[in-house]
Design a protein around this motif. Structure first.
Motif: not given
Length: 451
Positions: A48-59
């Motif tokens: 979930a932490a790495s997915a947050e970077e992708y979904l929320s921060d567009r990383a």
């Protein structure tokens, strides 16, 4: 008895083992379940932490894909969903994309924290991506519960093995304990049964079993020995009495037969002989009664002044001694009273004086002296008569022990019983210059306790 002891101990052991093992097993099982869920939830949070970077921060999705790859290598299934429920990424395993997993993800996206279900042997865990109230997505992880079930099964197997081992050990110990207690009781019961059947030499085993049972067996053996001695003693008395009475009865019958057919001038002589035999029988019966009373008496000690009793008996027997021309003297150097049954010392001295006056020839001497020795008073009855041989002295205290005795042969047996039952001792010694010396050691009064 063995069965009852074993069953009681086994029942107690089973109850104790069940009371300890079942709660322990349940506690371990619950702890394993909690630990398993916590680990699955922790793995889900990493994704979930790495997915947050992708979904929320567009990383880039590289970190999220790397975490999904690590989860797949560990044998788990995972899937990442957007806020609208669309699948973003997943492991090759489809378990995290099943309907139950999608329902769990949808519930998580609404801002609630659902209870992770366990379906088809797998545990589902879900974590929101981003904030809990307004998540940007959700991660669902499906982990197989097989390792958990294996650990729980092994734990219960070990608990069961320990419980069974404990019960088996308890059974073995209880059997040995029951036999240890029951075996001497069984032998004691057998010995008592055989003793009741008349086997007087039967004894119980006293070298096994608990101390209480050993003491019981020792007490039984003491009782059996006393019973055997008592019965043998009665048999010996009956045999001795039968033997001793046979001769005067035969002589009396012969005198009466002769008296019936004798001439008138010889009748008085035969009648006198018959009367002498009757007197002899009377003395035998009186002696036997005295022995019986002495053997059945348990005296209560009282303080007795030896010098006073000696002086009294000298006065009583002085006329008899003077009639026979015998010098009867006494001397006393005692320190205190002795502990004897009331009247016992008088009876002892009467028997000894009667024997001495019968044995000592005219002009002889009989002396009674008393002195204090260590813890006792020693009384000596000394005469200068013919004395007794060593063989006669060895059996003098037995009933009818001396076949050459002039009287009934019971006087010294009575004396021996009266002295020993009061805690004293008696011995026969040869008088220097000829004769017999009877030595009595009587316990001092202050050395005895009144029962």
């Amino acid at each position: 008895m063995t069965r009852r002891i074993v069953l009681a101990l086994l029942a107690l052991t089973v109850v104790l083992v069940a009371a300890a093992a079942v709660p322990l097993g349940l506690s371990i099982t619950q702890r394993e379940h909690l630990a398993f869920r916590d680990k699955a939830q922790a793995a889900t949070r990493v994704i979930a932490a790495s997915a947050e970077e992708y979904l929320s921060d567009r990383a880039p999705a590289d970190a999220m894909n790397a975490d999904l790859s690590d989860v797949a290598k560990a044998g788990d299934c995972a899937a990442v969903y957007e806020a609208n429920g669309r699948l973003v990424a997943a492991t090759p395993c489809q378990a995290a994309q099943a309907p139950e997993a999608r329902e769990l993800a949808a519930e998580t996206l609404t801002g609630r924290e659902p209870e992770p279900p366990e379906t088809d042997g797998r545990l589902l865990a879900a974590e929101p991506v981003g904030t809990f109230r307004q998540p940007d997505g959700a991660v669902v992880l499906a982990r197989s519960a097989a390792p958990l079930n294996t650990r729980i099964a092994v734990t219960w197997a070990w608990i069961g093995l320990v419980a069974v081992t404990g019960i088996a050990a308890s059974a073995l110990v209880s059997v040995r304990l029951a036999r240890w207690v029951n075996r001497p009781l069984t032998t004691l019961d057998t010995a008592a049964h055989r003793l009741g059947e008349g086997r007087l030499g039967e004894r119980a085993v006293v070298d096994s079993g608990p101390p209480e049972v050993r003491r019981l067996a020792a007490t039984f053996n003491t009782m059996a020995a006393r019973t055997e001695n008592l019965i043998h003693g009665h048999q010996a008395v009956i045999a001795d009495v039968s033997h001793q009475l046979r001769t005067p009865l035969a002589a009396l019958r012969l005198r009466l037969d002769l008296l019936a057919t004798a001439a008138p001038e010889s009748a008085p002589e035969l009648l006198t002989s018959a009367q002498e035999e009757v007197a002899r029988l009377s003395r035998l019966v009186d002696g036997l009664l005295a022995v019986a009373r002495a053997e059945q008496t348990v005296p209560r000690p009282v303080p007795v002044r030896v010098d006073e009793i000696v002086a009294d008996r000298i006065t009583a027997w002085e006329p008899v001694a003077q009639e026979r021309g015998i010098h009867l003297t006494s001397s006393s150097r005692t320190a205190g009273p002795v502990a004897l049954g009331k009247g016992d010392l008088e009876q002892v001295l009467d028997n000894l004086l009667a024997n001495a006056l019968d044995a000592v020839p005219d002009g002889g001497t009989v002396t009674i002296d008393s002195t204090s020795v260590a813890g006792a008073v020693r009384v000596r009855v000394v005469d200068d008569g013919p004395g007794m041989t060593p063989e006669a002295r060895a059996v003098a205290f037995h009933r009818f022990g001396n076949p050459k005795a002039r009287g009934s042969g019971l006087g010294l047996a009575i004396v021996h019983r009266l002295i020993t039952v009061n805690g004293g001792t008696i011995a026969l010694e040869e008088t220097p210059g000829g004769g017999l010396t009877v030595v009595l050691d009587l316990p001092l009064w202050h050395d005895r306790r009144t029962p």
